[in-house]
Structures are given as C-alpha cells and as structure tokens.
Motif scaffolding. Structure first.
Motif, PDB file in Angstrom:
ATOM      1  N   LYS A 118       0.854  -1.169  -0.125  1.00  0.00           N
ATOM      2  CA  LYS A 118      -0.010   0.084   0.017  1.00  0.00           C
ATOM      3  C   LYS A 118       0.685   1.129   0.102  1.00  0.00           C
ATOM      4  CE  LYS A 118      -3.287   2.177   3.046  1.00  0.00           C
ATOM      5  NZ  LYS A 118      -4.051   2.936   2.230  1.00  0.00           N
ATOM      6  N   ILE A 119       0.654   2.054  -0.954  1.00  0.00           N
ATOM      7  CA  ILE A 119       1.429   3.360  -1.140  1.00  0.00           C
ATOM      8  C   ILE A 119       0.788   4.516  -1.028  1.00  0.00           C
ATOM      9  CG2 ILE A 119       3.254   2.042  -2.266  1.00  0.00           C
ATOM     10  CD1 ILE A 119       2.437   3.729  -4.710  1.00  0.00           C
ATOM     11  N   ASP A 120      -0.469   4.349  -0.790  1.00  0.00           N
ATOM     12  CA  ASP A 120      -1.431   5.522  -0.834  1.00  0.00           C
ATOM     13  C   ASP A 120      -1.603   6.076   0.577  1.00  0.00           C
ATOM     14  OD1 ASP A 120      -3.647   3.824  -3.209  1.00  0.00           O
ATOM     15  OD2 ASP A 120      -2.212   5.286  -3.632  1.00  0.00           O
ATOM     16  N   CYS A 121      -0.400   6.598   1.083  1.00  0.00           N
ATOM     17  CA  CYS A 121      -0.283   6.913   2.549  1.00  0.00           C
ATOM     18  C   CYS A 121       0.643   8.114   2.738  1.00  0.00           C
ATOM     19  CB  CYS A 121       0.076   5.707   3.272  1.00  0.00           C
ATOM     20  SG  CYS A 121       1.916   5.250   2.759  1.00  0.00           S
ATOM     21  N   ALA A 122       0.792   8.713   3.723  1.00  0.00           N
ATOM     22  CA  ALA A 122       1.719   9.824   4.064  1.00  0.00           C
ATOM     23  C   ALA A 122       3.311   9.241   3.944  1.00  0.00           C
ATOM     24  CB  ALA A 122       1.560  10.222   5.444  1.00  0.00           C
ATOM     25  N   PRO A 123       3.952  10.036   3.333  1.00  0.00           N
ATOM     26  CA  PRO A 123       5.302   9.797   3.083  1.00  0.00           C
ATOM     27  C   PRO A 123       6.023   8.899   4.264  1.00  0.00           C
ATOM     28  CG  PRO A 123       4.869  12.082   2.357  1.00  0.00           C
ATOM     29  CD  PRO A 123       3.828  11.501   3.098  1.00  0.00           C
ATOM     30  N   GLU A 124       5.945   9.477   5.397  1.00  0.00           N
ATOM     31  CA  GLU A 124       6.489   8.589   6.566  1.00  0.00           C
ATOM     32  C   GLU A 124       6.087   7.280   6.858  1.00  0.00           C
ATOM     33  OE1 GLU A 124       4.634  11.428   6.762  1.00  0.00           O
ATOM     34  OE2 GLU A 124       3.303  11.751   8.412  1.00  0.00           O
ATOM     35  N   ASP A 125       4.679   6.888   6.183  1.00  0.00           N
ATOM     36  CA  ASP A 125       4.275   5.472   6.391  1.00  0.00           C
ATOM     37  C   ASP A 125       4.502   4.741   5.203  1.00  0.00           C
ATOM     38  OD1 ASP A 125       1.459   7.112   7.921  1.00  0.00           O
ATOM     39  OD2 ASP A 125       3.122   6.458   8.936  1.00  0.00           O
ATOM     40  N   LEU A 126       5.361   5.082   4.336  1.00  0.00           N
ATOM     41  CA  LEU A 126       5.669   4.201   3.068  1.00  0.00           C
ATOM     42  C   LEU A 126       6.588   3.211   3.427  1.00  0.00           C
ATOM     43  CD1 LEU A 126       6.782   6.961   0.368  1.00  0.00           C
ATOM     44  CD2 LEU A 126       4.792   5.367   0.375  1.00  0.00           C
ATOM     45  N   PRO A 127       6.108   1.909   2.992  1.00  0.00           N
ATOM     46  CA  PRO A 127       6.878   0.773   3.217  1.00  0.00           C
ATOM     47  C   PRO A 127       8.204   0.878   2.541  1.00  0.00           C
ATOM     48  CG  PRO A 127       5.479   0.472   1.271  1.00  0.00           C
ATOM     49  CD  PRO A 127       5.129   1.560   1.787  1.00  0.00           C
ATOM     50  N   GLU A 128       9.125   0.166   3.329  1.00  0.00           N
ATOM     51  CA  GLU A 128      10.498  -0.118   2.946  1.00  0.00           C
ATOM     52  C   GLU A 128      10.971  -1.536   2.498  1.00  0.00           C
ATOM     53  OE1 GLU A 128      13.124   1.754   5.950  1.00  0.00           O
ATOM     54  OE2 GLU A 128      11.788   3.152   6.294  1.00  0.00           O
ATOM     55  N   GLY A 129       9.937  -2.303   2.689  1.00  0.00           N
ATOM     56  CA  GLY A 129      10.134  -3.727   2.387  1.00  0.00           C
ATOM     57  C   GLY A 129       8.649  -4.407   1.857  1.00  0.00           C
ATOM     58  N   GLY A 130       8.809  -5.633   1.599  1.00  0.00           N
ATOM     59  CA  GLY A 130       7.792  -6.481   1.158  1.00  0.00           C
ATOM     60  C   GLY A 130       7.570  -6.197  -0.397  1.00  0.00           C
ATOM     61  N   PHE A 131       8.501  -5.756  -1.210  1.00  0.00           N
ATOM     62  CA  PHE A 131       8.423  -5.706  -2.621  1.00  0.00           C
ATOM     63  C   PHE A 131       8.737  -6.998  -3.359  1.00  0.00           C
ATOM     64  CE2 PHE A 131       7.419  -1.192  -1.982  1.00  0.00           C
ATOM     65  CZ  PHE A 131       8.502  -0.695  -1.174  1.00  0.00           C
ATOM     66  N   GLY A 132       9.829  -7.676  -2.486  1.00  0.00           N
ATOM     67  CA  GLY A 132      10.493  -8.741  -3.410  1.00  0.00           C
ATOM     68  C   GLY A 132       9.395  -9.847  -3.677  1.00  0.00           C
ATOM     69  N   TRP A 133       8.433 -10.488  -2.902  1.00  0.00           N
ATOM     70  CA  TRP A 133       7.636 -11.370  -3.418  1.00  0.00           C
ATOM     71  C   TRP A 133       6.623 -10.971  -4.427  1.00  0.00           C
ATOM     72  CZ3 TRP A 133       8.630 -16.330  -3.706  1.00  0.00           C
ATOM     73  CH2 TRP A 133       9.232 -16.665  -2.428  1.00  0.00           C
ATOM     74  N   PHE A 134       6.357  -9.536  -4.004  1.00  0.00           N
ATOM     75  CA  PHE A 134       5.351  -9.095  -5.182  1.00  0.00           C
ATOM     76  C   PHE A 134       6.002  -8.941  -6.397  1.00  0.00           C
ATOM     77  CE2 PHE A 134       2.095  -6.144  -7.131  1.00  0.00           C
ATOM     78  CZ  PHE A 134       2.941  -5.543  -7.897  1.00  0.00           C
ATOM     79  N   LEU A 135       7.294  -8.698  -6.772  1.00  0.00           N
ATOM     80  CA  LEU A 135       8.031  -8.616  -8.062  1.00  0.00           C
ATOM     81  C   LEU A 135       7.999 -10.003  -8.458  1.00  0.00           C
ATOM     82  CD1 LEU A 135      10.584  -5.870  -7.356  1.00  0.00           C
ATOM     83  CD2 LEU A 135       8.754  -5.760  -8.930  1.00  0.00           C
ATOM     84  N   ILE A 136       8.524 -11.141  -7.668  1.00  0.00           N
ATOM     85  CA  ILE A 136       8.498 -12.435  -8.079  1.00  0.00           C
ATOM     86  C   ILE A 136       7.167 -12.870  -8.503  1.00  0.00           C
ATOM     87  CG2 ILE A 136       8.966 -14.937  -7.188  1.00  0.00           C
ATOM     88  CD1 ILE A 136      10.750 -13.716  -5.128  1.00  0.00           C
ATOM     89  N   HIS A 137       6.009 -12.734  -7.879  1.00  0.00           N
ATOM     90  CA  HIS A 137       4.714 -13.166  -8.352  1.00  0.00           C
ATOM     91  C   HIS A 137       4.319 -12.477  -9.678  1.00  0.00           C
ATOM     92  CE1 HIS A 137       3.393 -15.912  -5.182  1.00  0.00           C
ATOM     93  NE2 HIS A 137       3.791 -15.319  -4.142  1.00  0.00           N
ATOM     94  N   THR A 138       4.471 -11.061  -9.765  1.00  0.00           N
ATOM     95  CA  THR A 138       4.228 -10.446 -10.814  1.00  0.00           C
ATOM     96  C   THR A 138       4.807 -10.827 -12.243  1.00  0.00           C
ATOM     97  OG1 THR A 138       3.989  -8.548  -9.492  1.00  0.00           O
ATOM     98  CG2 THR A 138       3.898  -8.075 -11.654  1.00  0.00           C
ATOM     99  N   LEU A 139       6.209 -11.090 -12.053  1.00  0.00           N
ATOM    100  CA  LEU A 139       6.952 -11.360 -13.288  1.00  0.00           C
ATOM    101  C   LEU A 139       7.253 -12.865 -13.617  1.00  0.00           C
ATOM    102  CD1 LEU A 139       9.550  -8.523 -13.136  1.00  0.00           C
ATOM    103  CD2 LEU A 139       7.606  -8.647 -14.485  1.00  0.00           C
ATOM    104  N   GLY A 140       7.071 -13.578 -12.359  1.00  0.00           N
ATOM    105  CA  GLY A 140       7.416 -14.981 -12.624  1.00  0.00           C
ATOM    106  C   GLY A 140       6.014 -15.737 -12.715  1.00  0.00           C
TER     107      GLY A 140
END
Lengths: 114, 156
Positions: free
Chosen positions: B110-132
């Motif tokens: 979820k990135i529709d939030c205040a800048p200080e709440d932006l995630p710094e992780g959890g992107f890896g498996w999303f990329l694997i599932h999206t492109l794999g």
C-alpha cells in the motif's frame, strides 16, 4: 559506494557511481545520502544514470532515504535505466517520487554553486 | 494401417545451466549476473532478460537472507532450462523451510499513504509473483525446492 555531490542554490545533485543498489549496499547507501543531505534545504536529486539495477532492498533504501529527510527537503530521482524504471513502475513507486529523465532536466535554469 | 508419427519434441526443456554457488549475500549480484550473461546469449524477446534479472535477484536474496539467515556457509543450486516459450528455473537449497511451508503471497504494498508511512520492504515477493509464472515450492529430503518460469510473451 562512490557518489559525486554538487551543490546548487536550494538543491543538491548526488550522482551515484555504482552499477547496483541492492541488499549488500542498502545500509551504506542510506548512510551516505543522510550524510550528504545533512544541513541542506530544498531538493536532493539523485542521478541514477550509472545504476543498471535496483532490487527490492535497494528500493527500500531509497524510500528510507526519503523518509529520513528533514522538513523542507525533498528527494527526487533522475536518469532511471530501463530495469530500474520497471521496478519503480511495477511497485508504483514511480507515483511516489518525482522522476526526471535526466539531471539536466531536474536542474534546468539553476546555477551550480560548487 | 501403419501410423508413422513424426513426434517433434516441442516444449521439452533444454538445460542451459546447472550451477552451485555460495549463499554469501555479498555474492548474490555476481551470481545473478553470471546467470543473466549465460541467458543473454539466447537473444530473448520482449525484455525477458530484465524480468529474469529482477526475479532471480529477489529469489536468491530470499534464500540467502531467510533460508540461510545471511550465512555464507550454505550452498544454493540452480538448474536453468529453456523451452520455446519460457526460461524455467529450479532453485534448491538446504536452509530453513518457508514459514508454513508455502510461498508468501506477495501482495502489492500500500503506497497511498503519508510519506512517513511508506513501506521499505515487502516488494520482493510482489515482484516475483508479478513477473514469474507457475511458481511452486516444495520441501523434499530436507531441501527447499522453488520452481518458476519467466515467459517470453510480455507480462509487463
């Protein structure tokens, strides 16, 4: 991790001289951005022209670097290579950061103060 | 009536690469580049090499950081094969099993939030599932097996 820093009026251009921002360099990257943006106000522009690849840790480090900025500072990106652009686009982080095609675009009209 | 069948072996995977390498987190970039270099010679269509680089990096990072907890003492094995529609990967390691013995979901962050709440992780498996494609995980003989394909037809 090599970076070149140029100061403008109300902005800083940090050019990264590395080919990857990944898990092995993420912490160092955050520390160096913090160091080079300390005490400066305005736009911090990261030129990523030499960066061929950013993995999820690198992306997280760029987000973390943005979150550690002080009030009055913004982090912008320039010159994303195709694979880096793809990672930003897929994760929708291209909507979070201002992204310029080049550092020339980012600094059009500004004077280099050194 | 004689039926002579001319069976063409379409779709049989051809092994391109079979590597063993250390789980040392520092070496992940070099290993991914070796795999990419070997595949690059095939001149794949539609930016498949970009997708391969992204997914393979995330997979090896995960094995190194989570299965082997950052240790440089583990070994990772990979078999890379080529079909007419994809490159297939089979990663094997003898590190810790995946939590719950199943693949993380890898939902979009979820990135529709205040800048200080932006995630710094959890992107890896999303990329694997999206492109794999056709991701599967199983555990056998105290080893983790992760298989997936990168298709040549554009996914994004």
């Amino acid at each position: 991790m090599q970076m070149n820093v140029e100061n403008f009026n109300g902005a800083v251009l940090i050019t990264l001289n590395v080919s990857r921002i990944d898990a092995s360099g993420a912490v160092r990257f955050k520390d160096l951005i913090r160091e080079h943006s300390a005490g400066k106000t305005g736009r911090i522009v990261l030129d990523l022209a030499q960066v061929d690849f950013v993995d999820s840790s690198g992306l997280g480090a760029i987000v973390a670097a943005m979150k550690q900025l002080s009030t009055g500072q913004t982090l912008e990106l320039a010159s994303l290579s195709p694979t880096v652009e793809k990672v930003f686009r897929l994760t929708r982080m291209d909507t979070v950061f201002k992204i310029h095609a080049s550092s020339e675009d980012a600094f059009a009209g500004m004077t280099n103060t050194g | 009536m004689q039926y002579v069948a001319n069976i063409e072996k379409i779709g049989d995977p051809i092994t391109l690469l079979h590597m063993h390498f250390s789980s040392d987190p520092i070496a992940v970039g070099d290993v991914t580049m070796s795999i990419s270099a070997a595949i690059d010679q095939l001149n794949l269509p539609n930016n498949s090499l970009e997708n391969i680089e992204i997914v393979v990096t995330e997979v090896i990072n995960n094995i190194s950081e989570h299965a082997y907890q950052g240790s440089a003492d583990g070994f990772i094995e990979v078999v890379v094969a080529h079909t007419n529609a994809s490159i297939s990967f089979h990663f094997i390691d003898s590190g810790l099993e995946m939590p719950g013995r199943k693949l993380p979901q890898g939902s979009a962050q979820k990135i529709d939030c205040a800048p200080e709440d932006l995630p710094e992780g959890g992107f890896g498996w999303f990329l694997i599932h999206t492109l794999g494609h056709a991701l599967s995980y199983y555990r056998k003989n105290n080893e983790n097996h992760l298989k997936f394909q990168i298709m040549f037809a554009p996914t994004s």
